[in-house]
Design an enzyme around this catalytic site. Structure first.
Site, PDB file in Angstrom:
ATOM      1  CE  LYS A  62      -3.859   2.000   2.670  1.00 18.90           C
ATOM      2  NZ  LYS A  62      -4.698   1.847   3.897  1.00 18.90           N
ATOM      3  CB  SER A 137      -8.031   3.723   3.082  1.00 22.67           C
ATOM      4  OG  SER A 137      -7.164   3.070   3.983  1.00 22.67           O
ATOM      5  CB  SER A 161      -8.370   0.958   5.991  1.00 24.76           C
ATOM      6  OG  SER A 161      -9.031   2.197   5.949  1.00 24.76           O
TER       7      SER A 161
END
Lengths: 474, 94
Positions: A62, A137, A161
């Protein structure tokens, strides 16, 4: 069980396999990413001589984990050109374990969002239906794993997330206990809740990767100095005899009946495997979303004060004076949702409101944690849906921030309490994945792995591939 | 309801520039979020000890020794404007 992470075995047999695995996934990224926008940066990997338990496993991080010499944006215009001078501990450890970095995944800006639509690099699309969001997210990581663009990806989970996008994309997502994984080099959002974790196809794959990244780090004093159990060994323990509490609060008005049906069917699988199911109610859980939207903005307003246009990140052109430099650099660099949260955080921390909002939220946070601790006196795990609905349409919830916030209603309490939790695929509703959430005791990741692996030995949902993204070479 | 003046003051504290045409919309959005979190007022938390952090940790101390260094040049490469080892900003003293 056939694991996606057979790469280390294959590499042990023939070291050239590391290069060919990396090339194969890079090709899939090249072909499929334009439809998904799951990656912000693709990396032409260096493939070092194979070594380590994860030798040759292609991985995506990420874009919240800093990577030395590789652009790290956190999904923000503020950091669009930021080249970090060092590696996050997670990045460093997984590289040492043998993982090969193939790219940095798209995400909501500074991890603030539940749909990936706040990214400055455009929304990620859900491989199961490109008109729908992947969740957020960590939406880029979830979409990339679901579409087979990478066998495993890292994520972070502050309010859901990892688990929420894992559920909406039909992959396995694991958020460890707060303090289990170092946050060093993980760009901060809400420091008392942020925790790094893993998204992969199966609990088995997650266990291999988490074992490679967990453990104390002297550079993060909130990472806990206690031994990391062998998560891979825990995979074979089985469900039999576990007491699982079904969180009745999660089956409220907001839960789609069709999603509830899938979750009931999954619970029946756990029961058939020998778990003892009981009902549990967490009296203060309904307050977890309001508590979160005081505490997370408060912490974010403080953490994001560092982006001042002076030391790194975006700087406005031709500032009139220093104040103008700060204000314009920040307003140009941050998107709407990030600015809203900074303003909310500034409000609840300001003189005259601190006690009523911030202090009160922290008191209720303890009530919520106490609810969980009391439940764990009589059960080993808690279970329920990960989200109230399957993936929603792009643009469906962007007009109203509150509607978006309520998507995390089943995941946020876990972050307030600091507990470990995961989401595993539990079926499809109208062709869209649904996730079963399991929550564990503090630092009892092993029981979660035991239950999830047993569930996945008895179900096929985690093997389902979105149409058009089938990985024919297996 | 938050006033435009309050939003302006908040944005000043947060070092954000709110364009005048966005002021009303922002006031409405913030107001709605604050209205939502205000349900905490009724929560029966009494004088229960606030939970600041999920772990009960003491601040660990370590020896004060140099361990790792990222050299200044590398750090400066990420900065928007530097000169002679300093970050450069608009004149502060008139």
């Amino acid at each position: 069980m056939k694991s996606r992470l057979r790469v280390p075995e294959l590499v042990a047999a023939d070291p050239r396999h590391a290069r060919s695995a990396a090339d194969r996934y890079r090709e899939r990224i090249r072909v499929h990413n334009p439809r998904l926008n799951a990656f912000i940066t693709q990396v032409d990997p260096e493939v070092p001589p194979a070594a380590g338990p994860l030798a040759g496993v292609p991985i995506a991080h990420k874009d919240i984990f800093v990577t030395r010499g590789i652009r790290t944006t956190c999904g923000s215009r503020m950091l669009a050109d930021f080249i970090p001078p060092y590696d996050a501990t997670v990045v460093e450890r997984l590289a040492r374990a043998g993982c090969i970095l193939v790219g940095k995944t798209n995400m909501d800006e500074f991890a603030m969002g539940s749909s990936n639509e706040t990214s400055a690099f455009g929304p990620v699309r859900n491989p199961w239906d490109p008109e729908r969001v992947p969740g957020g997210s960590s939406g880029g990581s979830a979409a990339a794993v679901a579409a087979g663009l990478v066998p495993v990806a890292t994520g972070t989970d502050t309010g859901g997330s990892i688990r929420q996008p894992a559920a909406l994309c039909g992959v396995t997502g694991f958020k460890p206990s707060y303090g289990r994984v170092s946050r060093f080099g993980m760009i901060a959002f809400a420091s008392s809740m942020d925790q790094a974790g893993v998204l992969a196809r199966s609990a088995e794959d997650v266990a291999w990767v988490l074992r490679g990244m967990a453990g104390h780090d002297p550079r993060d004093s909130t990472s806990v100095d206690r031994p990391v159990p062998d998560y891979v060994a825990a995979l074979t323990r089985g469900i039999r005899g576990l007491r699982i509490g079904i969180v009745r609060n999660f089956f409220d008005d907001g839960l789609w009946p069709t999603v509830a049906d899938r979750i009931q069917a999954a619970l029946a699988v756990l029961e058939a495997a020998g778990a003892r199911l009981t009902d549990v109610t967490l009296p203060n859980l309904s307050l977890s979303v309001p508590v979160y939207y005081v505490l997370a903005p408060a912490e974010c307003s403080s953490n994001l004060a560092r982006y001042d246009g002076v030391r790194f990140g975006h700087r406005a052109d031709r500032p009139e004076d220093l104040f103008d430099l700060y204000c314009r650099s920040r307003s140009e660099g941050f998107g709407e949702e990030v600015q809203r949260r900074i303003l909310i955080g500034t409000y609840v921390l300001s003189h005259g409101y601190y006690d009523a909002y911030y202090l009160k939220a922290q008191r209720v946070r303890r009530l919520i944690r106490n609810d969980f601790l009391r439940a764990f006196e009589s059960v080993d795990l808690l279970a329920g849906p990960t989200t109230p609905t399957p993936a929603f349409r792009l643009g469906e919830k962007t007009a109203d921030p509150l509607t978006m916030y309520l998507n995390d209603i089943y995941t946020i309490g876990v972050n307030l309490a600091g507990l470990p939790a995961l989401s595993v695929p539990a079926g499809l509703v109208d062709g869209l994945p649904v996730g079963l959430q399991l929550i564990g005791r503090d630092f009892d990741e092993e029981t979660l792995f035991a239950a999830a692996a047993d569930f996945q030995r008895r179900t096929e949902w985690h093997r389902a591939e979105p149409p058009g993204f089938e990985d024919v070479s297996g | 309801m938050l006033s435009a003046a309050e939003v302006k003051r908040l944005s000043m504290l947060a070092r954000l520039e709110v364009r005048p045409e966005d002021g009303d919309r922002l006031a409405r959005e913030l107001d709605r979020i604050l209205g939502f979190v205000r349900q905490l007022e009724a929560a029966p938390a009494g004088e229960i000890e606030p939970l600041v952090h999920p772990l009960d940790l003491a601040q660990p101390l370590r020896d004060d020794e140099v361990r790792e260094q990222v050299d200044c040049e590398t750090i400066e490469r990420g900065a928007p404007d530097v000169a002679e080892g300093y970050y450069r900003v608009p004149r502060v003293i008139e």
